[in-house]
Design an enzyme around this catalytic site. Structure first.
Site, PDB file in Angstrom:
ATOM      1  N   LYS A  87      -3.293  -6.372  15.923  1.00  0.00           N
ATOM      2  CA  LYS A  87      -3.262  -4.968  15.565  1.00  0.00           C
ATOM      3  C   LYS A  87      -4.664  -4.470  15.255  1.00  0.00           C
ATOM      4  O   LYS A  87      -5.353  -5.159  14.510  1.00  0.00           O
ATOM      5  CB  LYS A  87      -2.369  -4.826  14.337  1.00  0.00           C
ATOM      6  CG  LYS A  87      -2.265  -3.458  13.789  1.00  0.00           C
ATOM      7  CD  LYS A  87      -1.281  -3.450  12.661  1.00  0.00           C
ATOM      8  CE  LYS A  87      -1.371  -2.095  12.012  1.00  0.00           C
ATOM      9  NZ  LYS A  87      -1.119  -2.132  10.634  1.00  0.00           N
ATOM     10  N   SER A 118      -1.056   4.016  15.241  1.00  0.00           N
ATOM     11  CA  SER A 118      -0.966   5.476  15.146  1.00  0.00           C
ATOM     12  C   SER A 118      -2.096   6.204  15.872  1.00  0.00           C
ATOM     13  O   SER A 118      -1.855   7.154  16.618  1.00  0.00           O
ATOM     14  CB  SER A 118      -0.924   5.887  13.673  1.00  0.00           C
ATOM     15  OG  SER A 118      -2.057   5.374  12.980  1.00  0.00           O
ATOM     16  N   ARG A 155      -1.857   6.666   7.844  1.00  0.00           N
ATOM     17  CA  ARG A 155      -2.012   6.820   6.392  1.00  0.00           C
ATOM     18  C   ARG A 155      -1.499   8.172   5.927  1.00  0.00           C
ATOM     19  O   ARG A 155      -1.074   8.319   4.784  1.00  0.00           O
ATOM     20  CB  ARG A 155      -3.452   6.540   5.992  1.00  0.00           C
ATOM     21  CG  ARG A 155      -3.744   5.059   6.239  1.00  0.00           C
ATOM     22  CD  ARG A 155      -5.074   4.604   5.760  1.00  0.00           C
ATOM     23  NE  ARG A 155      -5.263   3.188   6.162  1.00  0.00           N
ATOM     24  CZ  ARG A 155      -6.423   2.589   6.222  1.00  0.00           C
ATOM     25  NH1 ARG A 155      -7.523   3.260   5.897  1.00  0.00           N
ATOM     26  NH2 ARG A 155      -6.508   1.323   6.575  1.00  0.00           N
ATOM     27  N   CYS A 213       0.797  -1.241   0.000  1.00  0.00           N
ATOM     28  CA  CYS A 213       0.000   0.000   0.000  1.00  0.00           C
ATOM     29  C   CYS A 213       0.824   1.284   0.000  1.00  0.00           C
ATOM     30  O   CYS A 213       0.363   2.318  -0.464  1.00  0.00           O
ATOM     31  CB  CYS A 213      -0.996   0.007   1.154  1.00  0.00           C
ATOM     32  SG  CYS A 213      -0.246  -0.260   2.766  1.00  0.00           S
ATOM     33  N   ARG A 232     -10.392  -1.103   3.117  1.00  0.00           N
ATOM     34  CA  ARG A 232      -9.651  -2.357   3.194  1.00  0.00           C
ATOM     35  C   ARG A 232     -10.477  -3.510   3.775  1.00  0.00           C
ATOM     36  O   ARG A 232      -9.927  -4.510   4.220  1.00  0.00           O
ATOM     37  CB  ARG A 232      -8.402  -2.169   4.063  1.00  0.00           C
ATOM     38  CG  ARG A 232      -7.446  -1.084   3.603  1.00  0.00           C
ATOM     39  CD  ARG A 232      -6.020  -1.403   4.021  1.00  0.00           C
ATOM     40  NE  ARG A 232      -5.143  -0.260   4.111  1.00  0.00           N
ATOM     41  CZ  ARG A 232      -4.687   0.445   3.083  1.00  0.00           C
ATOM     42  NH1 ARG A 232      -5.062   0.142   1.849  1.00  0.00           N
ATOM     43  NH2 ARG A 232      -3.867   1.445   3.287  1.00  0.00           N
ATOM     44  N   LYS A 262      -5.223  -8.671  11.958  1.00  0.00           N
ATOM     45  CA  LYS A 262      -5.210  -7.246  11.669  1.00  0.00           C
ATOM     46  C   LYS A 262      -6.616  -6.805  11.297  1.00  0.00           C
ATOM     47  O   LYS A 262      -7.178  -7.259  10.296  1.00  0.00           O
ATOM     48  CB  LYS A 262      -4.239  -6.960  10.521  1.00  0.00           C
ATOM     49  CG  LYS A 262      -4.155  -5.490  10.190  1.00  0.00           C
ATOM     50  CD  LYS A 262      -3.084  -5.231   9.136  1.00  0.00           C
ATOM     51  CE  LYS A 262      -3.056  -3.774   8.770  1.00  0.00           C
ATOM     52  NZ  LYS A 262      -2.141  -3.515   7.656  1.00  0.00           N
TER      53      LYS A 262
HETATM   54  C1  PBG Z   1       0.164  -1.305   5.928  1.00  0.00           C
HETATM   55  C2  PBG Z   1       0.120  -0.975   7.373  1.00  0.00           C
HETATM   56  C3  PBG Z   1      -0.781  -0.147   8.064  1.00  0.00           C
HETATM   57  C4  PBG Z   1      -0.319  -0.085   9.370  1.00  0.00           C
HETATM   58  C5  PBG Z   1       0.807  -0.880   9.453  1.00  0.00           C
HETATM   59  N1  PBG Z   1       1.066  -1.451   8.208  1.00  0.00           N
HETATM   60  C6  PBG Z   1      -1.950   0.629   7.612  1.00  0.00           C
HETATM   61  C7  PBG Z   1      -3.105   0.026   6.994  1.00  0.00           C
HETATM   62  O1  PBG Z   1      -3.264  -1.200   6.932  1.00  0.00           O
HETATM   63  O2  PBG Z   1      -3.913   0.806   6.517  1.00  0.00           O
HETATM   64  C8  PBG Z   1      -0.945   0.735  10.460  1.00  0.00           C
HETATM   65  C9  PBG Z   1      -0.033   1.212  11.510  1.00  0.00           C
HETATM   66  C10 PBG Z   1      -0.536   2.337  12.336  1.00  0.00           C
HETATM   67  O3  PBG Z   1      -1.684   2.809  12.235  1.00  0.00           O
HETATM   68  O4  PBG Z   1       0.271   2.778  13.153  1.00  0.00           O
HETATM   69  N2  PBG Z   1      -0.647  -2.335   5.522  1.00  0.00           N
HETATM   70 ZN    ZN Z   2      -0.903  -2.370   3.267  1.00  0.00          ZN
END
Ligand code: PBG
Ligand code: ZN
Length: 337
Positions: free
Chosen positions: A248, A274, A205, A122, A217, A195
């Site tokens: 996560k 985040s 993002r 991504c 997603r 996840k």
């Molecule tokens: C990529 C990814 C993401 C995060 C870690 N790897 C974002 C997503 O899936 O949109 C999120 C990490 C965070 O919010 O700190 N796939």
């Molecule tokens: Zn990704």
């Protein structure tokens, strides 16, 4: 255990007793620090929704990673923001892509710091999805091939561990096979096994410039309502050869962390994402919470839930607090007068 024979407050009555019977502890060895490496030179741009976290070009990444290393943090987790994005995320598996160059620089300057890489598409695709688009959705099996190329290129550049975060089915087995065939049988995989499709990724993002340009997603990340599905997802990854399983986001999913701990005998990691970081920073800025205390209490909650590793943007702050002897006692002490 009945009152008055038993009084729960007896053992809480003195600091020394509280220290003696504390069940959970936090060590700098539990921490992994996520970093955003951006193409270019002389760049150190703060992410507006994540005060203290930066998009940085390689020389700044190395400098901050050195700080992490000196604080005793064992590992960093790398995300890349490439010069150019395209439909197939070419930079993700380019020999001289942003991450590959960052890995080389880090391993050269700080050979003992473990470099873990996020394996996903991504950050590298112009549409912002975690794989190849076919008929308006991410195509699982063709994405696997690219993820394998990406993971292998990270390994070849010197990564110590790879961490696939894409949520494609079968990716752990595919990456494991690719690594094994190419001389990297020793390289561990930390799987983003569980996840969720989460609103808590919002600030990330902005940091990784990876917002999907259409849709969301939810056709590949998990439904926040599901617990049994988490067990299925993790079981698949364990069978496919994951060495560490991750949950996560973190705080809203502590029950799932505990499920992982009880169900599997592999190390469990949790990603304090985040949005969780931004919320603490925002409330602290408003003067609404005692920031240090809330950060430590949060870290402790991950350990108590059963996590062995914590991926957190607070890693540097936590390491500094631990260093200056911040007792876990403070995190649990009543702040009221
Ligand atoms: C990529 C990814 C993401 C995060 C870690 N790897 C974002 C997503 O899936 O949109 C999120 C990490 C965070 O919010 O700190 N796939
Ligand atoms: Zn990704």
């Amino acid at each position: 255990m009945f009152f008055p024979t038993f009084r729960a407050r007896r053992i809480r009555g003195k600091e020394v007793f509280r220290n003696m019977v504390r069940e959970t502890s936090l060590s700098v060895n539990d921490l992994v620090y996520p970093m955003f490496s951006v193409f270019g030179k002389g760049i150190r741009k703060e992410i507006s929704s994540m005060p203290g976290i930066y998009q940085q070009s390689i020389e700044h990444i190395v400098a901050e990673a050195q700080q992490a290393h000196e604080l005793g943090i064992p590992a960093v987790l790398l995300f890349g923001i490439p010069e150019r994005k395209d439909a197939v995320g070419s930079d993700a598996y380019a020999k001289h892509g942003i991450i590959q160059e960052t890995i080389r620089a880090l391993k050269k300057q700080l050979p003992k710091l473990a470099v873990i890489t996020d394996v996903c598409m991504c950050e590298y695709t112009d549409h912002g999805h975690c794989g190849i688009i076919k008929d308006g959705d991410v195509d699982n099996d063709s994405t696997l091939e690219l993820l394998c190329k990406e993971a292998l290129s990270h390994a070849q550049a010197g990564a110590d561990m790879v961490a696939p975060s894409d949520m494609m089915d079968g990716r752990i087995a595919a990456i494991r096979e690719t690594l094994d065939k190419n001389g990297f049988a020793h390289l561990p995989i930390m799987s983003y096994a569980v996840k969720y499709a989460s609103g808590y990724y919002g600030p990330f993002r902005e940091a990784a410039e990876s917002t999907p340009q259409f849709g969301d997603r939810r056709s590949y990340q998990m439904d926040p309502a599901n617990r049994l599905e988490a067990l299925r997802e993790a079981a698949m990854d364990v069978e496919e050869g994951a060495d560490i399983i991750m949950v996560k986001p973190g705080l809203p999913y502590l029950d799932i962390v505990r499920e992982m701990r009880n169900e599997f005998n592999l190390p469990v990691a949790v990603y304090n994402v985040s949005g969780e970081y931004s919320m603490i920073k925002a409330a602290a800025k408003m003067g609404w919470i005692d920031e240090e205390r809330v950060i430590m209490e949060t870290m402790l909650s991950f350990k108590r839930a059963g996590a062995d590793l914590i991926l957190t943007y607070h890693a540097l702050e936590v390491a500094k607090m631990l260093q200056k002897g911040y007792e876990m006692a403070r995190a649990t002490r009543c702040g009221c007068p």
